[in-house]
Motif scaffolding. Structure first.
Motif, short mmCIF file in Angstrom:
data_model
loop_
_atom_site.label_atom_id
_atom_site.label_comp_id
_atom_site.label_asym_id
_atom_site.label_seq_id
_atom_site.Cartn_x
_atom_site.Cartn_y
_atom_site.Cartn_z
N ALA A 164 -3.24 14.13 -33.66
CA ALA A 164 -2.15 14.68 -32.85
C ALA A 164 -0.97 13.70 -32.78
O ALA A 164 0.20 14.12 -32.76
N ASP A 165 -1.26 12.39 -32.78
CA ASP A 165 -0.17 11.40 -32.77
C ASP A 165 0.66 11.50 -34.05
O ASP A 165 1.90 11.41 -34.01
N LEU A 166 -0.02 11.67 -35.17
CA LEU A 166 0.70 11.78 -36.45
C LEU A 166 1.51 13.08 -36.52
O LEU A 166 2.65 13.10 -37.00
N ALA A 167 0.90 14.16 -36.02
CA ALA A 167 1.61 15.45 -36.01
C ALA A 167 2.85 15.38 -35.13
O ALA A 167 3.93 15.87 -35.49
N LEU A 168 2.69 14.74 -33.97
CA LEU A 168 3.82 14.60 -33.04
C LEU A 168 4.94 13.78 -33.69
O LEU A 168 6.12 14.15 -33.61
N ALA A 169 4.56 12.70 -34.35
CA ALA A 169 5.58 11.85 -35.00
C ALA A 169 6.31 12.62 -36.10
O ALA A 169 7.54 12.50 -36.25
N ALA A 170 5.57 13.44 -36.86
CA ALA A 170 6.21 14.24 -37.92
C ALA A 170 7.16 15.26 -37.30
O ALA A 170 8.27 15.48 -37.80
N ALA A 171 6.73 15.86 -36.20
CA ALA A 171 7.58 16.86 -35.53
C ALA A 171 8.86 16.20 -35.01
O ALA A 171 9.97 16.75 -35.16
N LYS A 172 8.74 15.02 -34.41
CA LYS A 172 9.93 14.32 -33.88
C LYS A 172 10.88 13.96 -35.02
O LYS A 172 12.10 14.09 -34.88
N LYS A 173 10.32 13.52 -36.13
CA LYS A 173 11.15 13.15 -37.29
C LYS A 173 11.91 14.38 -37.79
O LYS A 173 13.11 14.31 -38.06
N LEU A 174 11.20 15.48 -37.91
CA LEU A 174 11.85 16.71 -38.39
C LEU A 174 12.95 17.16 -37.44
O LEU A 174 14.07 17.47 -37.87
N LEU A 232 3.83 2.75 -34.31
CA LEU A 232 2.91 2.68 -33.17
C LEU A 232 3.71 2.54 -31.89
O LEU A 232 4.63 1.71 -31.81
N THR A 233 3.40 3.35 -30.89
CA THR A 233 4.12 3.25 -29.62
C THR A 233 3.15 2.83 -28.52
O THR A 233 1.94 2.97 -28.68
N ASP A 234 3.71 2.37 -27.42
CA ASP A 234 2.82 1.93 -26.33
C ASP A 234 2.26 3.10 -25.54
O ASP A 234 1.51 2.92 -24.59
N THR A 235 2.62 4.32 -25.93
CA THR A 235 2.06 5.48 -25.21
C THR A 235 0.65 5.78 -25.71
O THR A 235 -0.07 6.57 -25.11
N ILE A 236 0.27 5.16 -26.84
CA ILE A 236 -1.08 5.40 -27.35
C ILE A 236 -2.06 4.50 -26.59
O ILE A 236 -1.96 3.28 -26.61
N GLN A 237 -3.01 5.17 -25.91
CA GLN A 237 -3.92 4.44 -25.04
C GLN A 237 -5.22 4.08 -25.77
O GLN A 237 -5.68 4.83 -26.63
N SER A 238 -5.78 2.96 -25.37
CA SER A 238 -7.07 2.55 -25.94
C SER A 238 -8.17 3.40 -25.30
O SER A 238 -7.96 4.07 -24.29
N ARG A 239 -9.36 3.31 -25.88
CA ARG A 239 -10.48 4.07 -25.32
C ARG A 239 -10.77 3.64 -23.88
O ARG A 239 -11.04 4.46 -23.03
#
Lengths: 390, 76
Positions: free
Chosen positions: A61-71, A369-376
């Motif tokens: 989902a992080d990769l999909a979100l990044a692709a969507a933002k780029k587009l 990589l953004t700081d919004t991605i949380q660790s487990r």
């Protein structure tokens, strides 16, 4: 035969995002006893070379979100005009709800935009494209954001030499719009063969073999699910790993897919000469060249370079190959006519013949990589607090 | 295609520098793995239009087992 055609839908933008971390098969000589010749042989035979893999904690989902933002940023499209978000993936962030909703939130899409996930692998982009075409041509929607993403590298152990060098991670975004003007028709041919259901499968983690610890009796099953299994080819796996019968899949691919591509060419009433490019699922070099030749296409019209440079990106491989190898051509006003085909898990296949011109193509970009991605650990704390506070 | 040409092309498909004979053993060779098996299936389909069964390929012991699948297409 699931064939269909559409006249009023245009692909207006496309983007691909890949993780920054690149691994070359030559970085992994230790797994081949330092035998460069052996690695050269694998590269020549199968096309193994480089792949991109996500860092710990980064999801599909992080990769999909990044692709969507780029587009969205490159195309300048008003996100309030998007009325459907379709996310095709097999690795959602949570069992429920669909990951499309978190992307809907993070893109700040309007409430008038519907969102849903589609669980599909390698044929998924073509299936998603057909779903989007149907929704738009029916008049239900005007502008659809189709996202694909997968992180197959997280499902294989790096020591698994059968699968690890094969897969790369990626996310893509494709924008489809209604066109008042009648366009060159887009033709689809989709199909499925459930008899191959077990050819590519992850046995545990779903409802049949849940990873659930709510009763004492569950522990017995959990231990069995994680029990190591030594395979005939020296891999150590358990039931949460991806099982793939590569030969069966290859057999299906070379027997079924070329015939389906020929069916589509016939249905569209065109010849191979009328088609500028054949964009095939980048399974590996063998798969791409075999399907190309068996479909009656010359190898010059089909590339496996995306597999070599990024690995098999499963559901994202077709749109990623378009961004990687055809960006300039699809951006031009003249454009190209491309036959795209994805096939694999299901077993399923989907092909389309589509005219791509004036498309805002963002190419292949690195994921940041953004700081919004949380660790487990952070996520566990977050959810435990949330439950306690309820 | 002659038998000799078949053996040369098969060696190329398998990416081996060994001189293959019909009696050459494959099942114990280091280059007979699932990747090679895929390559052979692809070779047979593209060169001869023959779709070998999974059983044919996985049960292969010697080069002659592959040869037998397509021998009617061999000229000599």
């Amino acid at each position: 035969m699931a064939q269909s055609k559409f006249k009023h839908v245009k692909v207006s933008a496309i983007a691909t995002v890949v993780p920054q971390r690149e691994i070359s098969i030559y970085d992994e000589l230790q797994y081949y006893g330092g035998n460069v010749k052996k690695v050269d042989r694998m590269r020549k035979m199968v096309g193994f070379f480089k792949r991109r893999v996500v860092d710990e904690g980064v999801t599909s989902a992080d990769l999909a979100l990044a692709a969507a933002k780029k587009l969205l940023s490159d195309s300048g499209v008003d996100k309030n005009s998007i009325d459907a978000l379709i996310l095709v993936l097999q690795t959602p962030d949570y069992p429920a709800p669909a990951s499309a909703f978190s992307i809907h939130r993070d893109l700040n899409l309007p409430q008038t935009c519907i969102a849903f996930d589609v669980n599909l692998g390698c044929p998924g982009w073509v299936y998603g494209l057909q779903i989007a075409h149907s929704m738009i041509e029916s008049g239900a929607n005007k502008k659809i954001l189709l996202l694909t993403a997968d992180t197959p590298s997280t499902k294989v152990d790096v020591s698994d030499r059968q699968n690890a060098p094969l897969f790369g991670d990626a996310g893509t975004a494709t924008l489809l719009e209604y066109s008042e003007k009648e366009l060159n028709e887009t033709f689809f041919d989709l199909g499925a063969d459930g008899k191959g259901y077990e050819a590519i499968i992850i046995p545990a983690g779903g409802a049949r073999l849940p990873l659930k610890f709510s009763r004492e009796a569950d522990y017995k099953y959990i231990a069995k699910i994680f029990e190591p299994i030594d395979t005939a080819n020296g891999r150590r796996v358990n039931l949460t790993d991806k099982y793939m019968n590569g030969l069966e899949v290859f057999n299906f691919t070379t027997n079924v897919v070329p015939e389906k591509i020929k069916d589509l060419v016939k249905y569209a009433n065109v010849s191979v000469e009328d088609i500028d490019a054949l964009v095939l699922h980048q399974g590996n070099k063998q798969i791409v060249t075999s399907v190309c030749e068996l479909s009656g296409f010359p190898l010059e019209k089909c590339s496996y370079k995306t597999f070599e440079d990024f690995g098999n990106q499963t559901v994202s491989s077709v749109p990623a190959a378009i961004c990687h190898t055809l960006g300039e051509k699809i951006s031009s006003p003249e454009g190209i006519r491309a036959l795209c085909s994805g096939f694999g898990i299901g077993l399923a296949w989907g092909s389309c013949l589509i005219s791509l011109s004036g498309v805002k193509c963002s190419g292949v970009s690195d994921f940041e990589l953004t700081d919004t991605i949380q660790s487990r650990s952070q996520l566990i704390d977050y959810w435990q607090k949330k439950f306690k506070d309820t | 295609m002659t038998t000799k040409e078949f053996l040369i092309e098969l060696a190329d498909v398998l990416q081996t520098e060994d001189n293959l004979e019909l009696s050459s053993n494959l099942s114990n060779s280091e280059y007979w793995d699932s990747l090679s098996q895929m390559s052979v299936m692809s070779f047979l389909a593209k060169k001869f239009g023959v779709h070998a069964s999974l059983e044919d390929i996985t049960m292969t012991d010697k080069v002659s087992d592959i040869f037998d699948i397509v021998k009617e297409h061999i000229e000599d």
